[in-house]
Structure formats: structure tokens, C-alpha cells
Design a protein around this motif. Structure first.
Motif: not given
Length: 70
Positions: A21-28, A38-45, A48-54, A63-68
Motif C-alpha cells: 500500500l505504501a508503494s501504491a500511495l507513492e506511485v499514485y 486503481v485496482f487495490l488488493d486488500l491483501h497487500l502486506p 489491512d483490508g478495508l482500512p487500507g482502502l480507507a 481517486a477511482r478505486v476498484a477493490v480486489l
């Protein structure tokens, strides 16, 4: 971080793949003007699930985010 370009007829896509998630935030943050979805995997290290999306949406509320998951 992997970056790839795909060309299909007249459509060009640029894909950024990250492992946290940290890398996703930086890249975005660096590329948000060129990222339409953004396709966001909730199982990134560190997602932490939905709190990661939050966390992502708190920093980038427009941002437009699709959750995986799974």
C-alpha cells in the motif's frame, strides 16, 4: 515496482504494479494525473483490508478505486 506498456489498436495502457500500500500511495502521488483507475488488493502486506482502502481514499479522495480480494 514494475511498469509496462500495452498497445491494442489505438488504445494505450500504462500499468503500475506495486507490492505494498505504501508503494501504491507513492506511485499514485507521482502519477495521479495519468492514472484513471486503481485496482487495490486488500491483501497487500500493509493494506489491512478495508482500512487500507480507507487510508488510500483519505489521502486521495477523488481517486477511482476498484477493490480486489481473495
Amino acid at each position: 515496482l514494475l511498469q509496462s506498456r500495452f498497445a491494442a489498436s489505438h488504445v494505450q495502457l500504462q500499468v503500475f504494479e506495486v507490492r505494498s500500500l505504501a508503494s501504491a500511495l507513492e506511485v499514485y502521488a507521482l502519477n495521479r494525473d495519468h492514472i484513471s483507475l486503481v485496482f487495490l488488493d486488500l491483501h497487500l502486506p500493509d493494506a489491512d483490508g478495508l482500512p487500507g482502502l480507507a487510508a488510500f481514499l483519505q489521502r486521495f479522495p477523488r481517486a477511482r478505486v476498484a477493490v480486489l480480494s481473495g
